[in-house]
Write an enzyme that holds these catalytic residues in place. Structure first.
Site, PDB file in Angstrom:
ATOM      1  N   SER A 413       3.706  -1.159  -5.417  1.00 15.68           N
ATOM      2  CA  SER A 413       4.221  -2.514  -5.237  1.00 15.68           C
ATOM      3  C   SER A 413       5.484  -2.738  -6.060  1.00 15.68           C
ATOM      4  CB  SER A 413       3.152  -3.545  -5.625  1.00 15.68           C
ATOM      5  OG  SER A 413       2.149  -3.576  -4.634  1.00 15.68           O
ATOM      6  N   SER A 613       0.813   2.822   3.191  1.00 13.83           N
ATOM      7  CA  SER A 613       1.281   2.071   2.029  1.00 13.83           C
ATOM      8  C   SER A 613       1.409   0.590   2.359  1.00 13.83           C
ATOM      9  CB  SER A 613       2.599   2.634   1.510  1.00 13.83           C
ATOM     10  OG  SER A 613       3.540   2.757   2.539  1.00 13.83           O
ATOM     11  N   ASN A 616      -2.308  -0.709   2.429  1.00 11.45           N
ATOM     12  CA  ASN A 616      -3.185  -0.600   1.270  1.00 11.45           C
ATOM     13  C   ASN A 616      -2.521  -0.729  -0.104  1.00 11.45           C
ATOM     14  OD1 ASN A 616      -5.643   0.122   2.774  1.00 11.45           O
ATOM     15  ND2 ASN A 616      -4.461   1.934   3.309  1.00 11.45           N
ATOM     16  N   TYR A 617      -1.209  -0.510  -0.215  1.00  9.53           N
ATOM     17  CA  TYR A 617      -0.612  -0.413  -1.550  1.00  9.53           C
ATOM     18  C   TYR A 617       0.416  -1.485  -1.885  1.00  9.53           C
ATOM     19  CZ  TYR A 617      -2.874   4.065  -2.256  1.00  9.53           C
ATOM     20  OH  TYR A 617      -3.808   5.055  -2.432  1.00  9.53           O
ATOM     21  N   ILE A 618       1.077  -1.991  -0.868  1.00 11.42           N
ATOM     22  CA  ILE A 618       2.148  -2.942  -1.151  1.00 11.42           C
ATOM     23  C   ILE A 618       1.596  -4.362  -1.094  1.00 11.42           C
ATOM     24  CG2 ILE A 618       4.308  -3.884  -0.297  1.00 11.42           C
ATOM     25  CD1 ILE A 618       4.909  -1.037   0.783  1.00 11.42           C
TER      26      ILE A 618
END
Length: 658
Positions: A413, A613, A616-618
């Site tokens: 992020s 991403s 799930n990640y940003i």
DNA sequence: CCTTGCGACTCAGAAACGTTTCC
DNA sequence: AGGAAACGTTTCTGAGTCGCAAG
């Protein structure tokens, strides 16, 4: 382990297809993050859907050239294998061995068949042929038949696809019990090809509210258990036979439960932001600690923090594919080189290869050399005194709930937000989206999210390049037209006389020929159609010579194009003016720009998968704020399901910071 | 105490499917 | 116009992480 409160439970309602009642805005509620243990007070659902029973097709496989009769149980397994015949799995000896072992076990020994003992004598192609015919049949189904299937699917979703959690309707994710199949592990999985058995209701445990009506198991069957555990989120569970893994039925990604834990995850990562400097300071200090275990831990943390590596739990040797994460790295996975350079090469999650060359801090490099000195084999663990439990325990001393994976979320992020600063403020929406995707891509590269190159990639690339050349060809002609209209421009605007890049003579000739063929095709088709029309009107057909004349004209046109291109003397229509042509050139330039952008993106996305991403990640709030700030419609970056999943993130201010 | 296995959850890429675009 | 290719979305299920309890 029981419901704290016994709320009044409604009977599962008929779907009212209308707009759902008031959206529950949990993120505005008092306890937005939830208290961590009790996940619900009431829970109603209709259980799980079992795949239909196997229907034998009675197509016979061959053994040693002779047809053999198989009982349905064996036929089903043979059919699984037949369906894999066109895949690379059947080239894999492990796949074949595991399959054949399990296949033989399904055979009925009392059969009158010759015993099936040699895999090489098995011929499954008759079954494959049958499967292909079935596929054709399905493709050729009438509209009505297809519609009927669609409706049946919809009915299933209606029944099993939703549940009521604390009285609120929620989508269920995977309500279908996984059908039997041949297990396909990723990478070199030792159990690939093994038979994954059909799941019986007797293996399935249902989790449901105490007051709710327990769903009926299929006729003649019973559930393994029915429990009422409101500290977990699953609706049903069973154990799969190949790896003895537990499978669950969970809610869908857009449910409040999943939304809440997503929110929690990103808030946790933001908490890390405030203490990451201290943690970095500490592990840099620990790099020179006398205790090897602490030195190793510091070095491992450096990798986890700087390279976003996964924690790397231990795996069962011989039962799973050999993959590693940070703590399980072995000496064979790194190569040291002068200049503090470390080459990484290992298989990570899903056997995706991680290859990276990094210049590390001097002390990190020294440590790696030091650890290496004690190794006996390349197969030895790089961090032999570190494991994930211990590392995470250390991390949790900084902050409640801090683990290795939080670093991945935080770094993803954070990187994304930093990269977004490259957004061109005065650019077009397309250019801004390109910048967004670039930032997304940086994160995907950091996390090593890969995808296999599509078989038709080169083809697709060539087509885009041809498209650009065709536009350049147009531009070239327009420029020549300008010069023909006003020869004085040659001096004033020398760029008009310059050739277009990437436009060779040979290509132009081919392209002109291609245009001619297209035109001829069009003319022939038109001729045929006109004649059909005339026939229906009772008129005689047009003469062939008329068509031939037109075809000749097309050929003439090609010659004309070629001549114009070579001499630069264009035939100009009376209505054309320098200004008009100039405007046309501008338009072509714009189109070239757009196509070029797609080309660049396509190239950069060749082996990188952006989805994981993004999903799930940003932190989705970074994206939402960016959209507001740059006036980009949110649906340009989040499709319907992502907007739905990230509802909770959509209401941030345009200045929101991660 | 440490170690191990289990349980519950997130994360992962591929395949299947549906829609749009291109020829 | 209609069929195929490309593209976007959804589904599927395997592969991780990590906490916790039992030994």
């Amino acid at each position: 382990m029981s419901e704290k409160k016994k709320g009044k439970q409604k009977v599962v309602k008929e779907e009212s297809d209308e707009e759902d009642d008031e959206e529950y805005r949990w993120w505005e509620a008092e306890n937005a993050k939830g208290d961590g243990t009790v996940k619900w007070n009431t829970l109603e659902h209709n259980g799980v859907y079992f795949p239909p029973e196997y229907v034998p097709h009675n197509v016979k496989m061959k053994y040693d050239g002779k047809e053999v009769h198989l009982e349905p149980e064996a036929e089903e397994v043979a059919t699984f294998y037949a369906a894999a015949l066109n895949t690379e799995h059947v080239e894999n000896p492990t796949f074949n061995e595991n399959f054949f072992r399990d296949f033989k076990a399904t055979l009925d020994n009392s059969d009158k068949n010759p015993p099936i003992e040699d895999f090489k004598k098995c011929d499954f192609t008759p079954i494959l042929d049958h499967l292909e015919r079935e596929k054709e049949k399905r493709k050729a189904m009438s509209k009505e038949e297809k519609q009927k299937l669609k409706e049946e699917k919809l009915q299933l979703e209606e029944k099993y696809g939703y549940c009521y959690l604390d009285g609120r309707k929620q989508k269920v994710g995977n309500f279908r019990i996984e059908p039997p199949s041949l297990f396909r592990g990723r990478g070199k999985h030792p159990k690939t090809g093994s038979l994954k058995l059909r799941v019986q209701p007797e293996q399935v445990t249902i989790n449901i509210g105490k007051a709710a009506k327990v769903p009926e198991p299929p006729a003649g069957h019973s559930w393994n258990k029915v429990i009422h555990d409101n500290t977990v989120t699953w609706l049903a569970t069973w154990k799969e036979n190949v790896n003895e893994n537990i499978k669950y039925v969970f809610l869908a990604a857009n449910s409040t439960l999943k939304g809440q834990s997503d929110f929690k995850k990103f808030e946790k990562a933001r908490e890390l932001k405030d203490i990451v400097a201290k943690i970095r300071h500490d592990y840099n200090k620990d790099m020179t600690n006398k205790v090897t275990a602490i030195r190793q831990r510091a070095t491992a943390m450096y990798f986890i923090d700087r390279l976003a590596l996964r924690a790397g739990n231990e795996k069962k040797e011989g039962e799973e594919a050999d993959t590693v994460g940070c703590c399980s790295l072995r000496f064979e996975h790194i190569r040291l080189e002068a200049g503090n350079t470390v080459h990484f090469d290992f298989l990570g999650k899903d056997s995706i290869r991680y290859q990276n060359t990094v210049t590390v801090d001097g002390q990190v490099f020294k440590n790696l050399k030091l650890f290496q000195r004690h190794k006996e084999s390349d197969k030895d663990q790089l961090f032999d005194r570190v494991n994930t439990q211990e590392l995470n325990k250390h991390l949790s001393s900084y902050m409640d709930g801090l683990t290795a994976k939080v670093f991945r979320t935080y770094n993803a992020s954070h990187t994304f937000q930093e990269q977004l600063k490259n957004t061109p403020v005065s650019g077009s929406v397309n250019e801004k989206i390109l910048a967004y995707n670039r930032a997304n891509r940086e994160v995907a590269i950091l996390c090593n999210h890969q995808r296999t190159v599509s078989k038709t990639f080169d083809n697709q690339m060539n087509r885009i390049e041809d498209k650009i050349r065709a536009l350049k060809y147009q531009k070239m002609r327009l420029k020549k037209t300008m010069l023909t209209l006003d020869p004085k421009l040659k001096k004033k605007r020398p760029e008009l006389d310059e050739p277009e890049s990437d436009l060779g003579e040979e290509w132009c000739e081919e392209y002109e020929k291609h245009l001619e063929e297209k035109e001829k095709d069009r003319l022939r088709k038109k001729f045929e159609k006109d004649n059909e029309k005339r026939k229906s009107e009772g008129k005689g057909p047009l003469s062939e010579s008329e068509l031939n004349e037109q075809l000749e004209e097309a050929e003439e046109k090609t010659k004309q194009l070629s001549k114009e291109r070579k001499t630069g003397k264009m035939e100009v229509k009376k209505s054309q003016t320098v200004e008009k042509v100039e405007a046309q050139i501008e338009k072509v330039n714009e189109r070239i720009k757009v196509v070029n952008l797609t080309k660049v993106e396509k190239e950069e996305n060749k082996t990188t998968a952006l989805g994981t991403s993004k999903i799930n990640y940003i932190d989705p709030r970074i994206s939402a704020a960016w959209c507001y700030k740059h006036d980009v419609p949110i649906d340009k970056i989040f499709n319907k399901s992502l907007r739905d999943k990230f509802k909770w993130a959509m209401e941030v201010d345009k200045n929101w910071k991660f």
